[in-house]
Design an enzyme around this catalytic site. Structure first.
Site, PDB file in Angstrom:
ATOM      1  N   HIS A 117       7.994 144.811  62.367  1.00  0.00           N
ATOM      2  CA  HIS A 117       7.059 145.688  62.854  1.00  0.00           C
ATOM      3  C   HIS A 117       5.525 145.299  62.843  1.00  0.00           C
ATOM      4  CE1 HIS A 117       9.942 148.728  59.900  1.00  0.00           C
ATOM      5  NE2 HIS A 117      10.162 148.789  61.581  1.00  0.00           N
ATOM      6  N   TYR A 170      10.011 140.608  54.207  1.00  0.00           N
ATOM      7  CA  TYR A 170       9.584 141.504  55.319  1.00  0.00           C
ATOM      8  C   TYR A 170       8.947 140.695  56.438  1.00  0.00           C
ATOM      9  CZ  TYR A 170       7.501 145.786  57.404  1.00  0.00           C
ATOM     10  OH  TYR A 170       7.096 146.708  58.057  1.00  0.00           O
ATOM     11  N   ASP A 225       9.858 152.039  66.486  1.00  0.00           N
ATOM     12  CA  ASP A 225      11.134 151.811  65.463  1.00  0.00           C
ATOM     13  C   ASP A 225      11.415 153.421  64.967  1.00  0.00           C
ATOM     14  OD1 ASP A 225      13.151 150.369  64.400  1.00  0.00           O
ATOM     15  OD2 ASP A 225      12.262 150.446  62.644  1.00  0.00           O
ATOM     16  N   CYS A 243       7.520 154.473  54.174  1.00  0.00           N
ATOM     17  CA  CYS A 243       6.195 154.769  53.608  1.00  0.00           C
ATOM     18  C   CYS A 243       6.243 156.442  53.279  1.00  0.00           C
ATOM     19  CB  CYS A 243       5.096 154.508  54.411  1.00  0.00           C
ATOM     20  SG  CYS A 243       5.055 152.851  55.046  1.00  0.00           S
TER      21      CYS A 243
END
Ligand code: ADP
Ligand code: SF4
Length: 692
Positions: free
Chosen positions: A175, A172, A267, A31
């Protein structure tokens, strides 16, 4: 120069399904706070990574449908065909440099409150949305029609991504940030149908979506799966053995496994809490479950470590977000045998704060990050000087060092004078605080670069006065003299000094860093700064055996560090060290042996016994030189002095990232026509208005 053969292994091509990465350097999705608002800036940033040698360059998560968006976060969107050009621009920039473009499609599901679209979020179970901000919104349970719809929307987005030119199209499932992760994890999935319960059932949807994606792209694109091997909450969520079984069941279905830890805060841990390679135990062993390549991250900046990960068979591709932000040219520098020129990430997560504050990404180490398109700043190229006038820089903190480095690269004659016997300014001091050792890289990188520049002279142990400066006859003077922590309590809350009795023992953060310690046993640390300093000082004092009470007007310790995803870790560590944390308290007065605190809501006062009080509130710019030189403006011409400019903390204290940016900006703009301040000093993308 050419590369050391020890690193040849990192430059081997890797086949990922139908496409081939030219080397093993892989910029995983990350991001950046630019997203759909700043697509050209984003394309510029990704293009520079490709130019710097990353064989695969990915987008951040890309919202694939309007029914799952994560306002207020600003990510990319691929809701319909009108989003294709913005994404195609990015893929083009990446392809221009021979790299592969990856896109991380995301259906956030119960991770987004849908504040923009006002659609009802969906997930495997009827649960509150799983956001960082505890939004008062719940998701509804997906039924079979919903599942079919989301699969179709995913497939449509895959086809749009292919039209936009992407070579790798992610599924995806990591997370805890998307519906596929939510279906995988028992933490969110309580279903009793064929999508819940057993492992086989919980991976059903992932398997279906991967198959849909592969069917849609055929042999034109690779289909990586991003998965989290652990949620770090034990067997109530995903844990390594279980996820290994999942990967085993799907082994060769995707073209690549991208392995992470959940959530994102685990992470992307900072260097304060996790060493380089901290995720290795989680990644270890994944490769034996599949014949497909595996990529993983670990804030790797050591190239020896990278090569050994490949040699040991832990990873096929070295994943990097932060190391590629701090140095987009890491692979190229290694390839050219310039390993010492690599600008190593310090693990501070200022880059992450861009996403959390919805502002364009910035980096402490790389001041050009996010400015590639806006300002035309390139991390490795800078315009040659346009005059021969020398520059004197006073102060070798991050601002002065970066100004010297960048001006030196432009070819200017530079003198850098530092009062202390070491370079680094605040980073030299702060890197000695608990957990902040890696921050010294801000100094190390620049020191190393300065030694390569014959036109930059360093003067240590050289505190300069206004007289000295006037006597030198150097036309351009830059004051990067830093700032001093206040000892009067002025900060966010109190904008005037608080009453402090003469005999009270009061120390500033600067006193502690200078080695002064409180005399008594019980210390109050009052934090009205709210970034890391108050918490770090409390930790330091607790480590030295003091009984520490940490008080703050905020609800929690180091509250701004929510933006660097550290707040939880900081408060946990403080509590584990026995520090008493008191929120919502104003410090109203300090007397010998006690402080008067007041509840932020009721104003009710209480006395807190403390032998000493450490005030971590704000800083004052060290502007004595500026004031003294300005007072002698009439004599400048006779002394050959043309300009005096304060930069960094000496102008207005802020983060280290602000300081390196200020130093870099000064260097870029020297000898440019002075900016009038009336027009924008950067390019801005403006949304085109629809006629209807
Ligand atoms: P910034 O974050 O803006 O770079 P720092 O506080 O890290 O600021 O660095 C400022 C540096 O300037 C410190 O190393 C300090 O010792 C040095 N300095 C301050 N005043 C003088 C001076 N008069 N002469 C030389 N060096 C100075
Ligand atoms: Fe690394 Fe900090 Fe730069 Fe992020 S901001 S890439 S953590 S140095």
């Amino acid at each position: 120069m050419s590369r050391d053969p020890a690193y040849d292994i990192l430059f081997e091509p890797v086949k990922i399904g139908p496409v081939t990465a030219r080397n093993r350097f892989y910029q995983v999705p990350h991001c950046n706070g630019m997203g759909y608002r700043d697509p050209s800036a984003l394309a510029g940033m990704r293009g520079v990574k490709a130019e710097g040698g990353w064989a695969v360059v990915c987008t951040e998560q890309v919202e694939l449908h309007y029914s799952s968006e994560i306002t207020p976060f600003i990510e990319l969107r691929l809701w319909d065909d009108r989003d294709i050009p913005a994404l195609a621009g990015m893929a083009d920039r990446i392809h221009e440099h021979g790299s592969l473009a990856g896109i991380e499609l995301a259906y956030n599901g119960m991770n987004g409150p849908n504040l923009y679209s006002r659609e009802v979020p969906m997930g495997p179970a009827p649960l509150p949305v799983a956001t960082f901000t505890y939004d008062p919104v719940q998701a509804r349970r997906m039924d079979k029609t919903d599942i079919a719809n989301v699969r179709r929307w995913h497939r449509d987005a895959v086809l749009r991504a292919r039209r936009a030119g992407f070579d790798l199209i992610y599924v995806y499932a990591a997370h805890a940030l998307g519906f596929l992760h939510h279906f995988l994890s028992r933490r969110y999935n309580d279903r009793t149908d064929e999508y819940g319960g057993s492992l086989e059932n919980r991976i059903r949807l992932l398997r279906e979506v991967v198959q849909d994606t592969k069917d849609a792209v055929g042999d034109t694109c690779a289909v990586p799966v991003r998965i989290s091997v652990d949620e770090l909450i034990g067997e109530g969520g995903l844990y390594k053995e279980e996820v290994e079984d999942m990967i085993g069941l799907m082994a060769d279905l995707p073209d690549l496994w991208d392995v992470t830890i959940a959530g994102w805060e685990n992470d992307s841990q900072t260097s304060r809490f996790a060493e380089e390679g901290f995720s290795e135990p989680f990644i270890n062993g994944i490769k034996r479950l599949t014949s497909k390549p595996v990529v993983g991250v670990g804030r790797y900046t050591s190239v020896d470590r990278m090569a050994s990960l490949v040699r040991k068979g832990v990873l096929d591709l070295i994943g990097a977000a932060r190391p590629s932000i701090a140095d987009p040219f890491l692979p190229k520098k290694l390839e050219e045998g310039r390993i010492e020129d690599i600008r190593e990430c310090i693990g501070c997560n200022i880059c992450v704060s861009g996403d959390f504050t919805q502002s364009p990404i910035r980096c402490t180490q790389n001041p050009t990050m996010g400015e590639e398109w806006r300002k035309g700043w390139h991390p490795e190229r800078i315009a040659a000087k346009t005059s021969d006038k020398p520059v004197l820089i006073v102060g070798a903190g991050p601002a002065g060092l970066e100004a010297a480095r960048a001006l030196g690269r432009r070819g200017y004659p530079v003198m850098l004078a530092e009062a202390r016997r070491e370079l680094g300014g605040r980073v030299a001091l702060e890197s000695r605080l608990p957990g902040l050792a890696a921050w010294i890289r801000v100094k190390d990188y620049r020191e190393q670069q300065l030694h390569q520049l014959p036109n930059v002279e360093l003067f240590l142990d050289s505190p300069l006065t206004a007289d000295d400066i006037m006597g030198f006859g150097i036309p351009r003077v830059v004051l990067a003299t830093g700032a001093t922590w206040r000892r009067d309590g002025v900060g966010h809350l109190h904008t005037r000094a608080i009453p402090i009795e003469d005999d009270a023992e009061v120390l500033s953060a600067g006193d502690i860093m200078a080695g002064r310690l409180p005399t008594g046993k019980h210390v109050l640390v009052w934090d009205d700064d709210h970034y890391y300093m108050g918490g770090v000082i409390a930790e330091l004092l607790a480590g030295k055996g003091y009984r520490v009470t940490y008080a703050t007007p905020a609800s929690e310790a180091s509250t701004w560090t929510r933006n660097t995803m550290e707040q939880f870790f900081i408060q946990k560590r403080m509590l584990e060290k026995g520090i008493a944390i008191r929120g919502f308290l104003a410090l109203n007065a300090v007397r010998p042996g006690e402080a008067t605190m007041a509840c932020m809501f009721t104003g009710r006062e209480e006395r807190l016994e403390a032998d000493a009080t450490v005030l971590v509130t704000s800083r004052l710019p060290n502007d004595e030189l500026l004031t003294a030189l300005n007072a002698r403006a009439a004599d400048w011409a006779d002394s050959g002095l043309e300009s005096v400019t304060a930069i960094g903390d000496a102008l207005a204290p802020a983060t280290i990232a602000h300081a390196t940016y200020a130093g870099h900006r000064f260097a870029r703009e020297l000898d440019e026509a002075p900016h009038d301040g009336d027009s924008l000093p950067f390019r801005r993308e403006v949304t085109e208005l629809l006629k209807a």
